[in-house]
Write a protein that holds these residues in place. Sequence first.
Motif, short mmCIF file in Angstrom:
data_model
loop_
_atom_site.label_atom_id
_atom_site.label_comp_id
_atom_site.label_asym_id
_atom_site.label_seq_id
_atom_site.Cartn_x
_atom_site.Cartn_y
_atom_site.Cartn_z
N LEU A 12 33.13 14.86 -51.79
CA LEU A 12 33.41 13.60 -51.11
C LEU A 12 32.57 12.49 -51.75
N ILE A 13 33.24 11.37 -52.06
CA ILE A 13 32.55 10.17 -52.53
C ILE A 13 32.55 9.16 -51.39
N ILE A 14 31.38 8.67 -51.02
CA ILE A 14 31.26 7.64 -49.98
C ILE A 14 30.80 6.34 -50.63
N THR A 15 31.56 5.28 -50.41
CA THR A 15 31.23 3.98 -51.00
C THR A 15 31.49 2.87 -50.00
N SER A 16 30.59 1.90 -49.95
CA SER A 16 30.75 0.81 -48.98
C SER A 16 31.84 -0.16 -49.39
N PHE A 17 32.10 -0.22 -50.69
CA PHE A 17 33.04 -1.23 -51.17
C PHE A 17 34.15 -0.57 -51.97
N LEU A 18 35.38 -0.97 -51.69
CA LEU A 18 36.52 -0.43 -52.41
C LEU A 18 37.65 -1.45 -52.34
N SER A 19 38.28 -1.70 -53.48
CA SER A 19 39.40 -2.64 -53.52
C SER A 19 40.35 -2.22 -54.64
N ASN A 20 41.46 -2.92 -54.72
CA ASN A 20 42.44 -2.59 -55.75
C ASN A 20 42.24 -3.36 -57.04
N ASP A 21 41.22 -4.24 -57.09
CA ASP A 21 41.00 -4.99 -58.32
C ASP A 21 39.98 -4.26 -59.21
N ASN A 22 39.59 -4.91 -60.29
CA ASN A 22 38.71 -4.27 -61.27
C ASN A 22 37.31 -3.99 -60.76
N SER A 23 36.91 -4.63 -59.66
CA SER A 23 35.56 -4.46 -59.16
C SER A 23 35.27 -3.04 -58.69
N SER A 24 36.30 -2.28 -58.39
CA SER A 24 36.12 -0.89 -57.96
C SER A 24 36.43 0.11 -59.07
N GLN A 25 36.54 -0.38 -60.29
CA GLN A 25 36.94 0.50 -61.39
C GLN A 25 35.99 1.68 -61.57
N MET A 26 34.69 1.45 -61.33
CA MET A 26 33.74 2.54 -61.50
C MET A 26 34.06 3.72 -60.58
N ILE A 27 34.46 3.43 -59.34
CA ILE A 27 34.79 4.50 -58.39
C ILE A 27 36.01 5.27 -58.87
N TRP A 28 37.01 4.54 -59.36
CA TRP A 28 38.22 5.22 -59.87
C TRP A 28 37.87 6.08 -61.09
#
Length: 434
Positions: A12-28
């Motif tokens: 499981l990955i828990i992250t406070s911030f997630l969006s569909n733009d490039n700012s969440s690329q690290m999580i993807w």
Amino acid sequence: MESGINKKPNILIITSFLSNDNSSQMIWDVTKSLEDYYCVDILSKYPVKKEFFNIYSAYSNYEKLIHSYFNILESKFKSFKKKIIKSVEKKTLPYYFFGINEEKPPVNPKRIVSKIDKEYDFILIFFWQGLLTSKTLQEIYKKTKKPLLLIAADMFPMTGGCSYFWDCDRLKNSCGKCPGISSNNENDTTRKNFLFKKEILSNLNCVFLGNSWQINHAKKSGLFKNMEKIYPIVDEDVFKQRDKLLLKQKFNYSNKIVLFFGALGVNDPRKGFQYLLDSLKLLSELRPDLIKNIVLLVAGSGDKVEGLDKFEVKYTGHLTFDQLAEHYALADVFLSPSIQDAGPMMLNQALMCGTPAVAFNIGTACDIINDNTGYLAKYKDSKDFCNGIIQIITKSDTELQQISEICRIQSLERSSYKGFRNGILTSYNKIKSN
């Protein structure tokens, strides 16, 4: 715990911030790097729809809308209050307190724990702010009894509340008397936070993951029994070496020396732009013969950078990840003047593209910048930063090609999908039987 048709274990990955733009690329990218070995779930604060990813959220879209409305009202109230008060406040360094009460997490831990309905091998924590504190980690661990891997995006996990502490060394004394909140009290909120965090972390099977600069500070705090190195993940298929001559022709920079840097945070002291300006001024004084061939390439759609009149300056505007990678690859040197930063991420991306960098000896630069990949300048020393620029751009084409190859090779070892995954699994294997 094996699950799914391929009988992969779960994480499981828990992250406070997630969006569909490039700012969440690290999580993807992290998810993609691990999913060959694991079934990966993501738990975030608010819902996000992303194809091929299994995402849970603490709040619904309706709750997100309500929160956004109240956040706007709160922001307007604070702005109005400042105008009414019109008080002259002493300027302080930006310590960035995103939360200062470890006992009261921004999101009720019950909301997060209620979403955990599988057995996981381990839980990877990203980006705490606005979602959790050590109290939340305690509740997660109570339910799962599984190792927690804490990736440090900044210094928050090791302090009594701040994300960057500048020259303050109070974390060696359990914080307290905090300059960030103008406190003279040894037992202020930051001390209470720190001791609360220490008590909880001592009873968790967890590991602090960061670069050596962060780990050196984390050791001083005494909060973590387990610490391991990890570096930001970079998609090596996007950020890669390209034909520099062809790219320079494409962007009309043929026969030019291209110095590349980002414009985000021009007015933020943490980003060190004054040191960059001083370095470039020195460059024009020490080597006026080079100036006519230099182009300063400035990334992003942030503020314009003042004080560069002697140089040819080009602003890229907003760049997609593919465009950003292309600009790294055409640049001769990437400049990173940050003076308080766990990263920056752009350093890792530049080197993955085979582009050497000049940076001060803080953050990830301490590990990835060396004589073979660029120049590591003395902290806040503009003259040394300038020396680094000159040293790189006056090298021969053969030397620069060798540097480019080493930048790429070393980046693949630590920040590629495989390099990052190896770092995570090595850290997990060291603590899984604790």
